[in-house]
Design a protein around this motif. Structure first.
Motif, short mmCIF file in Angstrom:
data_model
loop_
_atom_site.label_atom_id
_atom_site.label_comp_id
_atom_site.label_asym_id
_atom_site.label_seq_id
_atom_site.Cartn_x
_atom_site.Cartn_y
_atom_site.Cartn_z
N GLU A 59 38.84 36.91 38.17
CA GLU A 59 39.05 38.20 37.53
C GLU A 59 37.89 39.12 37.90
OE1 GLU A 59 40.27 38.15 33.40
OE2 GLU A 59 40.59 35.97 33.55
N PRO A 60 38.09 40.01 38.89
CA PRO A 60 37.00 40.86 39.39
C PRO A 60 36.36 41.72 38.30
CG PRO A 60 38.88 40.93 40.88
CD PRO A 60 39.34 40.22 39.65
N GLN A 61 37.17 42.27 37.37
CA GLN A 61 36.62 43.13 36.34
C GLN A 61 35.68 42.35 35.41
OE1 GLN A 61 39.83 42.72 36.97
NE2 GLN A 61 40.59 44.70 37.75
N VAL A 62 36.07 41.12 35.09
CA VAL A 62 35.23 40.29 34.23
C VAL A 62 33.93 39.94 34.95
CG1 VAL A 62 35.07 38.09 33.00
CG2 VAL A 62 37.23 39.36 33.02
N LEU A 63 34.04 39.60 36.24
CA LEU A 63 32.85 39.27 37.03
C LEU A 63 31.92 40.49 37.13
CD1 LEU A 63 31.34 37.19 38.75
CD2 LEU A 63 32.64 37.99 40.73
N VAL B 30 32.01 45.12 41.69
CA VAL B 30 32.68 44.01 42.36
C VAL B 30 34.00 44.53 42.93
CG1 VAL B 30 33.79 41.76 42.09
CG2 VAL B 30 31.64 42.25 40.89
N VAL B 31 34.23 44.29 44.23
CA VAL B 31 35.45 44.77 44.89
C VAL B 31 36.17 43.58 45.52
CG1 VAL B 31 36.40 46.29 46.66
CG2 VAL B 31 34.34 46.96 45.40
N PRO B 32 37.38 43.23 45.04
CA PRO B 32 38.16 42.16 45.69
C PRO B 32 38.75 42.66 47.00
CG PRO B 32 39.42 43.14 43.91
CD PRO B 32 38.07 43.79 43.87
N MET B 33 38.80 41.81 48.02
CA MET B 33 39.31 42.25 49.32
C MET B 33 39.70 41.07 50.19
SD MET B 33 35.70 43.41 51.10
CE MET B 33 36.51 43.86 52.62
N THR B 34 40.48 41.35 51.21
CA THR B 34 40.79 40.40 52.28
C THR B 34 40.64 41.17 53.59
OG1 THR B 34 42.35 39.18 50.88
CG2 THR B 34 42.51 38.86 53.26
N ALA B 35 39.48 41.04 54.20
CA ALA B 35 39.15 41.86 55.37
C ALA B 35 40.11 41.62 56.53
CB ALA B 35 37.71 41.59 55.81
N LEU C 44 34.23 40.65 47.16
CA LEU C 44 34.89 39.35 47.06
C LEU C 44 35.89 39.22 48.21
CD1 LEU C 44 35.73 38.91 43.27
CD2 LEU C 44 34.25 37.46 44.64
N ASN C 45 35.44 38.63 49.31
CA ASN C 45 36.31 38.50 50.48
C ASN C 45 37.14 37.22 50.42
OD1 ASN C 45 37.33 39.40 52.94
ND2 ASN C 45 35.84 38.23 54.11
N MET C 46 38.17 37.16 51.25
CA MET C 46 39.05 36.00 51.36
C MET C 46 39.77 35.69 50.04
SD MET C 46 36.85 33.44 53.80
CE MET C 46 35.91 34.04 55.20
#
Length: 681
Positions: free
Chosen positions: A149-153, A161-166, A135-137
């Motif tokens: 909610e990354p865990q729910v997704l 699923v990994v949330p991130m801002t590259a 999950l970028n941006m």
């Protein structure tokens, strides 16, 4: 095969990775403008290779990096919105995943537009390789009021699923750790991918029974059946070769009875996306306006959008000249001029022809080209920023109505805009256009876009002839080229293509801050490519031009080059061009920058004056305007001609384009010259 595979548990065997002995193959997939280049450059740095995919003209980027004692090979797959065989990018992406069977596929999605980004994920999950959703941006999503909610997704997808801002290097370490865990088989992978709409599931089952045992490895049978229902031409052709006559006829009749199955497949995916979104995403409150929407009220406005685009382009070239031109002058005077003088000094006892070859043939040609490097670096950087923040898509949207006048659409503007860098990728970029007629027309018009090489000639001559008005003249030349492009498009569309039109739907990415690392890598690669060209192709042409200008007697006026120039001079005189300027135009057929390299050879390297100053004192402004006009509209370089022939697969269309451009450029040059003469220039 039944639909059981949709709910079966798949995991990666830990035997696939032996401690440090096996290189882990990771594929990076995603739609355009989701930050793939940023992540790729962040992970691989300079350990990357850029080329073309085998048998394709689509760019291939691969690189390596190490993490926790393992070596990873990262392949950046072409940006694509889906995996249906409508373009080379889509075919390359799915074929690589199916045939190469990477250990991990990282599906990069834009968190700010998650609903649109998940369509590609819906097509990636049914493929054999395990998928990690990055999950970028996330920062942009928060600014837009989108909460995920990354865990729910992750629970809903059944995939990591990994949330991130590259751009901020946030979440990259977590992504690497997840890649390692998946590659080692330490993560249970149970993807919940979409099913076809319920009213067509029995039809899908029938298709699977017909092709059972006939699907060539390594294609999954249920995936192949789904693609047949979608009407995928590549898969259909593949299966027609592998089926018996009876099975082929049965399959054909079944698919013809259910020609609406494509809608059922897409509906199943959109329903699945809806469930994912409802589970994990909270949208902004009703009535709230995000940052992107506020900006787009102006940037995509029918009138103000054009004003903003013209202003941005004007600022871009103004900045390029304001900073780059002085640096170019310093290099020309203190580096190239000094090296030429030093070469003459060191070769005092050598034959005169050798001294002249080094000082005029090599340094006069290649040296003059290398002085443009500061200008090109600034231009590449400015264009990189505009692309990275998401503005170029807005420019395509604003230009859509003008594209329609030529029977094209905004999608054609995107490859045409690539032409500002180089006409070769502009022609190759037309592969994203589905309509054959629209693609052909875009190819024919692409050489009229003023490429960087043409603009180097403008950057050299405009300040010399027009001083403080150089930016205005350059801006005017670009507008002239675009006006000619538009009028040519209308003319060709009305006469050759009988006024047909095309339509499409375009996605506008969310505005976000530029990633300077990505822009820096892009500038470095393009600048290095330019330097290599100057050291190879332009060097060879400069030496040839020097030889033709020296032989047989050592005098330019009696040389072979002069004879060619004098032969063509009557045509050049219609535009105020003498034989030297005419020869410079001919040399530009090899590479547009050769115009300057050729003039550098013909005029020599002055002791106290640079080439620009010599040209300014030799020719009036009317001749300069005519030369610049012809240079902007002249036949493209030989590399562009080669790809036009390759992409059209027709010498007829290639020669038509060359003749058309030659007539336009000479006519426009003569008109500008005589109008300028009437105005007293």
């Amino acid at each position: 095969m039944s639909l059981r595979r949709a709910t079966s548990v798949r995991s990666v065997s830990s035997a696939s990775v032996e401690s440090g002995e096996k290189t882990v193959l990771v594929a990076l997939a995603g739609q355009p403008n989701v930050g793939k280049s940023t992540l790729f450059n962040l992970l691989t740095g300079l350990n990357q290779h850029v080329g073309n995919w085998p048998g394709k003209t689509v760019e291939r980027k691969a690189g390596t990096f190490t993490y926790e004692g393992l070596t990873y090979r990262l392949v950046d797959l072409p940006g694509t919105y889906s995996l249906t065989a409508n373009s080379a990018e889509e075919v390359i992406t799915r074929e690589f995943i199916i045939r190469e069977q990477p250990d991990v596929v990282v599906a990069l999605v834009d968190a700010a537009i998650l609903e649109r980004s998940l369509y590609l994920v819906a097509e990636l999950l049914p493929l054999p390789a395990p998928v990690i959703v990055a999950l970028n941006m996330m920062d942009v999503a928060e600014k837009e009021g989108v909460h995920i909610e990354p865990q729910v997704l992750e629970a809903a997808l059944g995939a990591p699923v990994v949330p991130m801002t590259a751009t901020r290097n946030e979440g990259v370490e977590e992504l690497l750790a997840t890649i390692e865990q998946v590659a080692r088989g330490e993560v249970t992978y149970d993807p919940n991918f979409p099913l076809i709409r319920e009213d067509h599931r029995e039809v899908l089952h029938e298709v699977e029974e017909i092709i059972d045992g006939c699907v060539p490895a390594p294609y999954p049978q249920d995936w192949t059946a789904l693609k047949l229902l979608e009407g995928d031409q590549e898969i259909t052709r593949m299966m027609e070769k592998g089926l018996s006559q009876d099975r082929r006829e049965t399959l054909h009749n079944l698919l013809r009875e259910h020609d609406d199955a494509l809608v059922a497949v897409a509906s199943g995916r959109y329903n699945w996306i809806g469930r994912m979104i409802r589970a994990a995403l909270t949208r902004p409150t009703t009535g709230s306006i995000g940052f992107t929407e506020r900006l787009d009220r102006w940037a995509t406005h029918p009138f103000w959008g054009l004003v903003i685009m013209a202003g941005i382009l004007g600022l871009a070239f103004g900045l390029t000249y304001a900073v780059g031109a002085p640096l170019q002058g310093l290099l020309d005077t203190h580096v190239v001029g000094s090296l030429a003088s030093l070469a003459r000094l060191l070769l005092t006892g050598a034959p005169s022809w050798l001294s002249d070859l080094v000082a005029n043939g090599i340094l006069g040609g290649v040296g003059a080209m290398l002085t443009f490097l500061p200008i090109l670096i600034i231009f590449f950087a400015v264009m990189g920023v505009l692309e990275d923040v998401g503005y170029l898509a807005r420019a395509a949207y604003v230009m859509d109505r003008f594209m329609h006048l030529m029977g094209l659409h905004g999608k054609s503007f995107l490859p045409l805009f690539l032409g500002f860098g180089c006409n070769v990728p502009a022609v190759l970029g037309t592969r994203v256009i589905e309509s054959k007629r629209a693609r052909l027309l875009t190819i024919l018009l692409a050489p009229l876009v003023p490429c960087t090489a043409r603009m180097t000639v403008i950057a050299f001559l405009a300040p010399a002839f027009f001083g403080s008005a150089a930016t205005l003249v350059s801006w005017g030349m670009i507008l002239l080229a675009l006006m000619v492009l538009a009028l040519s498009g209308v003319l060709v569309n009305k006469t050759v293509f009988h006024g047909e039109r095309a339509a499409f739907i375009m996605e506008l990415p969310i505005y976000h801050l530029p990633n300077w690392r990505t822009i820096g890598m892009r500038v470095w690669q393009r600048s290095l490519s330019f330097v290599r060209k100057a050291g190879t192709l332009i060097l060879g042409v400069s030496v040839v031009i020097w030889a033709l200008s020296t032989l047989p007697a050592g005098e330019i006026e009696t040389s072979y080059l002069a004879r060619i120039g004098y032969l063509l001079e009557p045509v050049g005189r219609l535009m105020g061009l003498d034989w030297r300027l005419t020869v410079a135009l001919l040399a530009s057929f090899i590479a547009k920058e050769n115009s300057i390299a050729t003039l550098g050879v013909l005029f020599g390297t002055g002791e106290n004056t640079g080439l620009a100053q010599q040209l300014a004192t030799t020719f009036p402004a009317s001749t300069a305007l005519a030369f610049l006009t012809v240079q902007m509209l002249f036949v493209p370089c030989v590399a562009t001609v080669a790809v036009i022939r390759q992409e059209t697969d027709s010498w007829k269309w290639t020669l038509f384009d060359l003749a058309f451009l030659l007539i336009i450029s000479l006519t426009a040059g003569a008109a500008v010259y005589w109008i300028a003469r009437l105005l007293g220039l």
